[in-house]
Design a protein around this motif. Structure first.
Motif, PDB file in Angstrom:
ATOM      1  N   PRO A   1     -36.368  16.289  36.364  1.00 48.84           N
ATOM      2  CA  PRO A   1     -35.989  14.881  36.596  1.00 48.84           C
ATOM      3  C   PRO A   1     -36.579  13.948  35.535  1.00 48.84           C
ATOM      4  N   GLY A   2     -35.776  12.981  35.111  1.00 43.24           N
ATOM      5  CA  GLY A   2     -36.225  12.050  34.080  1.00 43.24           C
ATOM      6  C   GLY A   2     -36.366  12.687  32.714  1.00 43.24           C
ATOM      7  N   LYS A   3     -35.625  13.770  32.486  1.00 44.08           N
ATOM      8  CA  LYS A   3     -35.783  14.572  31.264  1.00 44.08           C
ATOM      9  C   LYS A   3     -35.743  13.771  29.967  1.00 44.08           C
ATOM     10  N   PRO A   4     -34.801  12.838  29.777  1.00 42.84           N
ATOM     11  CA  PRO A   4     -34.745  12.131  28.489  1.00 42.84           C
ATOM     12  C   PRO A   4     -36.007  11.351  28.146  1.00 42.84           C
ATOM     13  N   LEU A   5     -36.797  11.018  29.158  1.00 42.36           N
ATOM     14  CA  LEU A   5     -37.996  10.210  28.920  1.00 42.36           C
ATOM     15  C   LEU A   5     -39.277  11.047  28.876  1.00 42.36           C
TER      16      LEU A   5
ATOM     17  N   HIS B   1     -30.936   2.134  32.626  1.00 41.56           N
ATOM     18  CA  HIS B   1     -31.562   1.112  31.784  1.00 41.56           C
ATOM     19  C   HIS B   1     -32.925   1.562  31.251  1.00 41.56           C
ATOM     20  N   ARG B   2     -33.605   2.448  31.969  1.00 39.20           N
ATOM     21  CA  ARG B   2     -34.899   2.913  31.484  1.00 39.20           C
ATOM     22  C   ARG B   2     -34.753   3.684  30.182  1.00 39.20           C
ATOM     23  N   ILE B   3     -33.685   4.476  30.086  1.00 38.74           N
ATOM     24  CA  ILE B   3     -33.432   5.232  28.855  1.00 38.74           C
ATOM     25  C   ILE B   3     -33.027   4.297  27.734  1.00 38.74           C
ATOM     26  N   ALA B   4     -32.116   3.363  28.027  1.00 39.82           N
ATOM     27  CA  ALA B   4     -31.675   2.399  27.011  1.00 39.82           C
ATOM     28  C   ALA B   4     -32.851   1.589  26.490  1.00 39.82           C
ATOM     29  N   ASP B   5     -33.718   1.142  27.387  1.00 38.79           N
ATOM     30  CA  ASP B   5     -34.877   0.340  26.980  1.00 38.79           C
ATOM     31  C   ASP B   5     -35.837   1.149  26.115  1.00 38.79           C
ATOM     32  N   ALA B   6     -36.024   2.424  26.456  1.00 40.65           N
ATOM     33  CA  ALA B   6     -36.922   3.273  25.671  1.00 40.65           C
ATOM     34  C   ALA B   6     -36.400   3.448  24.245  1.00 40.65           C
ATOM     35  N   VAL B   7     -35.098   3.675  24.124  1.00 43.50           N
ATOM     36  CA  VAL B   7     -34.495   3.857  22.800  1.00 43.50           C
ATOM     37  C   VAL B   7     -34.621   2.573  21.981  1.00 43.50           C
TER      38      VAL B   7
END
Length: 246
Positions: A21-25, A57-63
């Motif tokens: 879970p949450g792999k991209p981050l 949005h968490r992924i977009a914000d991280a990028v």
């Protein structure tokens, strides 16, 4: 002379993951995994731009916080291809959409360039992907390693989770399919609308839909070792590789 194809690299990234879970981050030596993928893709010479396509949005914000580009997409896409097609609609001037998976933090920029270059001067080519030779018999038998067989011009004949070709005689070559794809933009939009096909459903391999509808898929061979992240063990392995690269 025909102009070189204009290529947009898109990295689909969903927060949800059954095994991780949450792999991209997940952290890879101080940066989220999706950012590591983005940075590797940006090193490719043949892409006009790189964009992360996400529904979180968490992924977009991280990028964006690391200087990258991200676009929000719908949350109800059944496949990554559908997410890719949504992004493609926003870029009518792009010739080729190249899909790099968000869990491939060791993606080789040279492979991206090779796929992009395959479309130069070949107006008939609609889709391309990559493969690498498997030499370990256990890996050849593993159904999680998708195999591909090609014709003598390098076009895919079939993809399968089964071992193929069957080694009736010793000394044959077995190729693992690498899940990086490049599509002619118009074909991608049409492909996303196609109904699932029998072989696709039997093998649970979406690329078979293209073959069953008569599309030719160019396969680029590479010696690069891909280490996708599906589990915590994979993540630890990639972290160790990045640490060694420092």
């Amino acid at each position: 002379m025909e102009k070189r194809a204009t290529v947009l690299c898109v990295i689909p990234a969903r927060y949800a993951s059954t095994r991780l879970p949450g792999k991209p981050l997940k952290d890879i030596q101080g940066k989220p995994m999706v950012v590591r993928v983005y940075e590797r893709a940006k090193k490719a010479q043949r892409v006009a731009d790189v964009i992360v396509a996400t529904d979180d949005h968490r992924i977009a914000d991280a990028v964006k916080s690391h200087g990258g580009k991200a676009v929000m997409t719908r949350v109800d896409h059944p496949t990554g291809t559908d997410r890719l097609a949504e992004v493609a609609k926003q870029f009518p001037d792009v010739d080729v959409i190249l899909n790099v998976q968000g869990d491939e933090p060791l993606i080789d920029p040279a492979v991206i360039d090779a796929l992009a270059s395959a479309f130069d001067g070949d107006a008939d080519l609609q889709m391309a992907t990559a493969c690498t030779e498997i030499r370990c018999r256990d890996a050849q038998d593993d159904p999680n390693n998708v195999k591909v067989v090609m014709d003598q011009k390098g076009y895919a004949l079939y993809f399968s989770r089964s071992l193929m070709p069957y080694p009736r005689k010793a000394g044959g070559h077995v190729f693992k399919h690498i899940g990086i794809y490049a599509y002619r933009r118009g074909f991608l939009l049409a492909y996303a609308k196609m109904e699932p096909t029998p072989l696709e459903q039997a093998e649970s391999l979406e690329q078979l839909r293209a073959l069953e509808n008569g599309c030719k898929i160019k396969v680029i061979e590479t010696d690069h070792e891909f280490v996708g992240v599906d589990t915590a063990e994979d993540l630890a392995k990639v972290n160790a590789i990045y640490a060694a690269m420092k």
